[in-house]
Write a protein that holds these residues in place. Structure first.
Motif, PDB file in Angstrom:
ATOM      1  N   ASN E 188      -0.310   7.756   1.278  1.00  0.00           N
ATOM      2  CA  ASN E 188      -0.249   8.681   0.158  1.00  0.00           C
ATOM      3  C   ASN E 188       0.751   8.166  -0.849  1.00  0.00           C
ATOM      4  OD1 ASN E 188      -2.020  10.914   1.120  1.00  0.00           O
ATOM      5  ND2 ASN E 188      -0.585  10.820   2.830  1.00  0.00           N
ATOM      6  N   ILE E 189       0.361   8.207  -2.093  1.00  0.00           N
ATOM      7  CA  ILE E 189       1.181   7.633  -3.144  1.00  0.00           C
ATOM      8  C   ILE E 189       1.414   8.688  -4.216  1.00  0.00           C
ATOM      9  CG2 ILE E 189       1.122   5.943  -5.041  1.00  0.00           C
ATOM     10  CD1 ILE E 189      -0.315   4.074  -3.042  1.00  0.00           C
ATOM     11  N   VAL E 190       2.680   8.881  -4.554  1.00  0.00           N
ATOM     12  CA  VAL E 190       3.050   9.865  -5.567  1.00  0.00           C
ATOM     13  C   VAL E 190       3.774   9.117  -6.677  1.00  0.00           C
ATOM     14  CG1 VAL E 190       4.249  12.048  -5.986  1.00  0.00           C
ATOM     15  CG2 VAL E 190       3.410  11.524  -3.677  1.00  0.00           C
ATOM     16  N   MET E 191       3.313   9.268  -7.917  1.00  0.00           N
ATOM     17  CA  MET E 191       3.863   8.478  -9.028  1.00  0.00           C
ATOM     18  C   MET E 191       4.035   9.314 -10.293  1.00  0.00           C
ATOM     19  SD  MET E 191       1.690   4.956  -8.651  1.00  0.00           S
ATOM     20  CE  MET E 191       2.844   4.007  -9.629  1.00  0.00           C
ATOM     21  N   THR E 192       4.855   8.797 -11.178  1.00  0.00           N
ATOM     22  CA  THR E 192       5.037   9.423 -12.488  1.00  0.00           C
ATOM     23  C   THR E 192       4.101   8.773 -13.509  1.00  0.00           C
ATOM     24  OG1 THR E 192       6.677   7.833 -13.224  1.00  0.00           O
ATOM     25  CG2 THR E 192       7.487   9.709 -11.978  1.00  0.00           C
ATOM     26  N   ASP E 193       4.065   9.357 -14.718  1.00  0.00           N
ATOM     27  CA  ASP E 193       3.207   8.783 -15.744  1.00  0.00           C
ATOM     28  C   ASP E 193       3.794   7.497 -16.342  1.00  0.00           C
ATOM     29  OD1 ASP E 193       5.187  10.393 -16.820  1.00  0.00           O
ATOM     30  OD2 ASP E 193       4.031  10.917 -18.606  1.00  0.00           O
ATOM     31  N   SER E 194       5.038   7.180 -16.009  1.00  0.00           N
ATOM     32  CA  SER E 194       5.574   5.895 -16.461  1.00  0.00           C
ATOM     33  C   SER E 194       5.351   4.826 -15.379  1.00  0.00           C
ATOM     34  CB  SER E 194       7.063   6.037 -16.780  1.00  0.00           C
ATOM     35  OG  SER E 194       7.750   6.454 -15.628  1.00  0.00           O
ATOM     36  N   GLY E 195       4.546   5.135 -14.386  1.00  0.00           N
ATOM     37  CA  GLY E 195       4.157   4.130 -13.405  1.00  0.00           C
ATOM     38  C   GLY E 195       5.212   3.864 -12.340  1.00  0.00           C
ATOM     39  N   GLU E 196       6.163   4.784 -12.164  1.00  0.00           N
ATOM     40  CA  GLU E 196       7.146   4.601 -11.103  1.00  0.00           C
ATOM     41  C   GLU E 196       6.766   5.440  -9.885  1.00  0.00           C
ATOM     42  OE1 GLU E 196      11.310   3.250 -12.703  1.00  0.00           O
ATOM     43  OE2 GLU E 196      10.808   5.230 -13.481  1.00  0.00           O
ATOM     44  N   GLN E 201       4.011   6.866   1.404  1.00  0.00           N
ATOM     45  CA  GLN E 201       3.961   7.115   2.850  1.00  0.00           C
ATOM     46  C   GLN E 201       2.733   6.447   3.405  1.00  0.00           C
ATOM     47  OE1 GLN E 201       3.866  11.316   3.669  1.00  0.00           O
ATOM     48  NE2 GLN E 201       6.090  11.469   3.580  1.00  0.00           N
ATOM     49  N   GLY E 202       2.943   5.394   4.191  1.00  0.00           N
ATOM     50  CA  GLY E 202       1.795   4.719   4.765  1.00  0.00           C
ATOM     51  C   GLY E 202       1.906   4.659   6.271  1.00  0.00           C
ATOM     52  N   THR E 203       0.808   4.939   6.962  1.00  0.00           N
ATOM     53  CA  THR E 203       0.836   4.994   8.418  1.00  0.00           C
ATOM     54  C   THR E 203      -0.302   4.187   8.995  1.00  0.00           C
ATOM     55  OG1 THR E 203       1.665   7.225   8.336  1.00  0.00           O
ATOM     56  CG2 THR E 203       0.705   6.539  10.403  1.00  0.00           C
ATOM     57  N   GLY E 204       0.014   3.344   9.938  1.00  0.00           N
ATOM     58  CA  GLY E 204      -1.032   2.601  10.631  1.00  0.00           C
ATOM     59  C   GLY E 204      -1.070   2.985  12.096  1.00  0.00           C
ATOM     60  N   GLU E 205      -1.217   4.276  12.361  1.00  0.00           N
ATOM     61  CA  GLU E 205      -1.177   4.713  13.770  1.00  0.00           C
ATOM     62  C   GLU E 205      -2.262   4.000  14.583  1.00  0.00           C
ATOM     63  OE1 GLU E 205      -0.844   8.926  14.608  1.00  0.00           O
ATOM     64  OE2 GLU E 205      -1.501   8.623  16.672  1.00  0.00           O
ATOM     65  N   ASP E 213      -1.905  -6.218   2.914  1.00  0.00           N
ATOM     66  CA  ASP E 213      -2.650  -4.949   2.881  1.00  0.00           C
ATOM     67  C   ASP E 213      -1.875  -3.912   2.083  1.00  0.00           C
ATOM     68  OD1 ASP E 213      -4.698  -5.857   4.576  1.00  0.00           O
ATOM     69  OD2 ASP E 213      -3.646  -5.190   6.399  1.00  0.00           O
ATOM     70  N   LEU E 214      -0.594  -3.829   2.387  1.00  0.00           N
ATOM     71  CA  LEU E 214       0.258  -2.846   1.741  1.00  0.00           C
ATOM     72  C   LEU E 214       0.262  -3.064   0.224  1.00  0.00           C
ATOM     73  CD1 LEU E 214       2.388  -0.633   1.747  1.00  0.00           C
ATOM     74  CD2 LEU E 214       4.027  -2.241   2.679  1.00  0.00           C
ATOM     75  N   ASP E 215       0.399  -4.295  -0.172  1.00  0.00           N
ATOM     76  CA  ASP E 215       0.427  -4.588  -1.606  1.00  0.00           C
ATOM     77  C   ASP E 215      -0.873  -4.169  -2.288  1.00  0.00           C
ATOM     78  OD1 ASP E 215       2.999  -5.545  -1.591  1.00  0.00           O
ATOM     79  OD2 ASP E 215       2.422  -7.641  -1.279  1.00  0.00           O
ATOM     80  N   GLU E 216      -1.993  -4.474  -1.653  1.00  0.00           N
ATOM     81  CA  GLU E 216      -3.271  -4.105  -2.250  1.00  0.00           C
ATOM     82  C   GLU E 216      -3.461  -2.588  -2.324  1.00  0.00           C
ATOM     83  OE1 GLU E 216      -5.416  -8.063  -0.421  1.00  0.00           O
ATOM     84  OE2 GLU E 216      -6.583  -6.199  -0.459  1.00  0.00           O
ATOM     85  N   LEU E 217      -3.017  -1.901  -1.279  1.00  0.00           N
ATOM     86  CA  LEU E 217      -3.141  -0.442  -1.285  1.00  0.00           C
ATOM     87  C   LEU E 217      -2.295   0.172  -2.400  1.00  0.00           C
ATOM     88  CD1 LEU E 217      -3.054   0.309   2.564  1.00  0.00           C
ATOM     89  CD2 LEU E 217      -5.006   0.630   1.022  1.00  0.00           C
ATOM     90  N   LEU E 218      -1.092  -0.383  -2.575  1.00  0.00           N
ATOM     91  CA  LEU E 218      -0.220   0.139  -3.626  1.00  0.00           C
ATOM     92  C   LEU E 218      -0.873  -0.030  -5.003  1.00  0.00           C
ATOM     93  CD1 LEU E 218       3.213  -1.191  -2.300  1.00  0.00           C
ATOM     94  CD2 LEU E 218       2.565   1.213  -2.510  1.00  0.00           C
ATOM     95  N   SER E 219      -1.478  -1.189  -5.221  1.00  0.00           N
ATOM     96  CA  SER E 219      -2.113  -1.449  -6.518  1.00  0.00           C
ATOM     97  C   SER E 219      -3.291  -0.508  -6.739  1.00  0.00           C
ATOM     98  CB  SER E 219      -2.589  -2.906  -6.593  1.00  0.00           C
ATOM     99  OG  SER E 219      -1.473  -3.759  -6.432  1.00  0.00           O
TER     100      SER E 219
END
Lengths: 248, 248, 248, 248, 248, 248
Positions: E188-196, E201-205, E213-219
């Protein structure tokens, strides 16, 4: 002389009324002076999980004061979602005291629930609960015995209880509320009719007590419990199937 | 003829014992046949937050059945950490019924706690609670009035309650437990001594009822409440400072 | 004329939206003016312990107000660890009302859970819950019936509910919140489509009411429920397998 | 000879580690053999409502077993939303024991919280808790005294506690878990360094005990507590501002 | 192609309905495909105890799923007397996310309660709650601002949230329930309108994930949140007093 | 230089003490500087209802801070009848982290309970709990394996965790309490010994963070977890049956 005119070793009038309510297998109102506790014994044909399949029975007690059994109104446990610590302590004591005189194997896989509800509290409600609940327990076991006789009657001895304490350097018995609230030392004694101890709990929160004090309190308590057990025998003797070791 | 020999319109014997316990400002044991409820009224010199500073008082009720007031033992609320829904419903009913006849402004910033503890339940415990609690309330208000007279006596009228129902197509009053458990329609009626209604609750969960049935049940209930209020007046008239509109 | 321009006997606009959510076996949004309640019916293939093995089914209801369905925010029950008394009273009423028109033997060993969640509260949420939940119940039973037809369709009659009351000496129906908060007498009426009563609850906490008042309120309510049941029939008639006694 | 090779009157090795954690005003790990209890004393600059404005302080205790301090894992209280009765009983005992040796007036309006968390339980956790918590209490009071000296040092005497019991007709002291679980009689003794009793609790749930048994157990316990109090003095004497009546 | 025909980077249709209910100061229904959450913002003119007198405000969130928002009925928290852990986790996340974009000093001593009630759950309810609640928050603050303008408008930036994950080795966004239940990695990704970032929260249970993988998901998430914030701006721009940094 | 003299990338001294208590199947005290957490692993020969009959095992964690593990005393959960949200969040995190490296099918129908009790809290208790609990878990599984060897050893990889954050624009690792309370961004990283991520949780409640910040924090955390896993390997290598992929 004490507040209410009693001698140090004098108990308040004891009154045990059997069959006080109509549904419970045993139902006794005990009055020790103005202390009034309704003691009901209920039979349940199952046991808690830890005894399932063991062939043994169980006795468990719940104690509760009606909100206005006391001088100022005491909120119900459910209003705070917590049983208060004193209540918990007392119901554990009642349960232990009654189990100690019952042969749980002879009883078989049943639970006897003891409910002690205090109608009016004027000191000594925990000891009155034990003394009254024992009679309710005998009535409940008698009822079981009539329907289907036990090989061994599951009750082994009588059990009675009394409070003793030290107030103004005097050792006194069966303290009423006013005495209890001022006493420096407070002790509850639970005994059988053969004069043995089941439980002794003495506290000197206000002031410690000597070994000599302790000895005197124990002796005072021993005499008191004898009277209380006699009252139990008197009220049961007319029709109880069991009336102590001699009466099986 | 009914199970216990009564006629359809016959109430069970009513007994109201005042001063049943010694601490409560009002303490009444009400017996309607085998139904026995201890109703205590306690004065508290403060009000709930929503009335602070309003100059008005409050009346609140708690209802509880002792575990063995019923045929099979009913676990205490605290064992489940929940007040059961029926209890909640009943204590709200008792509170509303009593508040409806009290001038809360005249009472001033005080709370009167009504505790209805059922010692033995044989049907009609909620209506008995209202009828008994009213007498305890009068005694508690009398006590306040003696210490410091109210300008306006805060109680405006008597209030009594009774159950009616339909069993085997007969309309009957003051149902005992056995009748209650078989009745198709069940109604509780709360009224003042001037013959007005405070609360009417009728349920036909088992089978719906017609307008004509409803009318007959209301008439039956009206007559019954009159008798109950007469019993309240009889027991209060010796010494209550207030005994209805004519007796202020 | 009333606050919102209605006549005394005028209902607010009723809107019943079926299939409001996609998972529940029955899902209805009922709107009575600004009062909006989401009523979901869920089938569970088991019954509570007291019915296990009886062959009978059960219907149980839960009622809840979203925190901001009301003018000021109402904390959630879980925040206080207690269901409030009013909620308890209402969910018991909804459950009784629906069970009264269902043949639980015909239903078989299933539980139908009724969830009434108030999205917006403007008076009459308990009666709207009953009226809306009935339609959700029909849809859920229809779904069961399609998969495996019942021998006897388990619903016996329609049920609808409405509030009536006395405000400024006028008898009015379907009170909005502002009217409800000022009314002296408040009554909820639950009826079937054959014009019989399921439940009648009238309270005059603010002021008692006469038999004549009661009669007029009952008549006013009877007429209102008829309209509500008609709305239920209108929304169901397109595709429900059952549409009252004539439509089995 | 006993299970672990001790004589009947032999205590297990006692180890008291002060300053076991860094935040608490007093922090002691007590080890009696394999029984290990962390006893922390925390100062709070306010008192419970019933003492507000009285000028007196308060001492309260909480006792808790870590889930795997025992042979099989014990669920946490919060999982059942209830403090178990034994825990309640024990924390009340610890609180009473410590309050009994403190001059609450001299302490002033402060609360001292005693937290006894059992890391490993091998019998006698309640008596170890008292003996260890007393040292933590002294450290916490010393810290207060250093910052702002009391006129009267609030601690009046040392307090220590030990268990005694009857197993296979032998009277033994400081029972380990295996002994405790088989003992017929179980007694906890709390005493001051002047040899007086604070609390005596003896239970013969499995079998009643005679006055002679009781006397012997008391004597055995008296000797044991002396040793324990000596261990407390030894660990405190290096730097405590107070070290018993002679050391103020 | 995904279950519902979307591309990996495709969001479901977003719909934000303002003023969904009439009492709340901000009331927004957010729909992301079949996920529907009612987000209400309520103003309370006081703060929690830890902020009293600080001049600062507070924002707190509660999250709840209606019992039949899910495929099988989920019992209410109050039925178990416990908030479930997932709920607790989510409402803490929502609160943190909204507080992070609000100047609590500028807000002043007020609490804004955010209630997110899930009407229908089809994956992504926590991120939808944040995105919808933000709009309700803006409306509530606008209302305050209209009555009494803030010196500094208390909202500093937009905040939106989205879920991303790995399913069958594909990185996908805005997972519906069916995808979510099978995904190996869930973020889950929570961001502002200035892109910050506000929260990641990422889980690989089910299976750990690499830095790549993490980098691609963030993008993927970054691009998605931009769309969501645009939808918030679109729905607010007609009349909000504030519409991001440029619009104060 | 940091408060305690460390470099930005410097961990505090790690100490792992195995067999810290004697009853638990795995018992480890982990110390990261002044943070001390007792991690016990207990085997239970049954699984939660949702896994009964599935052949799979389960791992569940409970986290708790002793009341005086913190600077000011934190009341126990049971005193409020609620687990606090932070505790709930942490114990869910610990459970997920450990389950992610265990083959629950290979484990078979058993539950492993992980109890993390914080003795002293100086920042990073949740990550220390994971790192310590993993060693306790290995010991518990080793014990099972010795009694009855698994076909496939159920642990698949090592797992360790560390906190990173931004304080005064510096990226730092393993924050102590003082640093943690002032940090603007706070992130917890859970990884395996093959350098893959199990969980990443970053929060910028105080101030949002850029993608570049996030990248640097992740790199810092990766290096830290490697050291922690090395410490786990060092303490296990003497006798563990399994010591990572190479050691099966």
């Amino acid at each position: 002389m004490r507040i209410d005119g009693r001698k140090n070793e004098g108990l308040r009038p004891i009154k045990l009324t059997r069959n006080y309510t109509k549904y419970a297998e045993g139902s006794v109102l005990i009055e020790m002076g103005d202390t009034k506790v309704l003691c009901n014994a209920s039979i349940e044909e199952k046991v808690p999980p830890f005894l399932k399949g063991s062939g043994e029975g169980w006795i468990t007690a719940e104690y509760n004061m009606l909100p206005r059994s006391t001088q100022s109104r005491k909120p119900r446990d459910i209003a705070k979602l917590k049983i208060d610590g004193r209540t918990m302590e007392i119901q554990r004591l009642i349960g232990r005291a009654l189990r100690s005189v019952v042969d749980l194997k002879a009883l078989g896989e049943k639970t006897i629930w003891i409910d002690c509800d205090v109608i009016q509290a004027d000191g000594g409600t925990r000891t009155a609960s034990i003394s009254g609940a024992f009679v309710a327990l005998v009535d409940a076991v008698n009822r079981l015995h009539k329907n289907q006789p036990f090989k061994v009657f599951p009750i082994r001895s009588f059990v009675g209880a009394v409070s003793v304490g030290i107030l103004n350097d005097e050792k006194i018995i069966d303290l009423c509320y006013e005495e209890d609230s001022k006493a420096k030392v407070d002790m509850n004694i639970v005994m059988t009719d053969s004069g043995e101890f089941i439980e002794v709990q003495g506290t000197g929160e206000e002031s410690p007590f000597s070994r000599k004090d302790l000895d005197e309190l124990l002796s005072l308590g021993e005499r008191g419990v004898k009277h209380i057990i006699q009252a139990q025998k008197d009220v049961l003797k007319t029709d109880s199937l069991w009336i102590g070791t001699g009466g099986k």
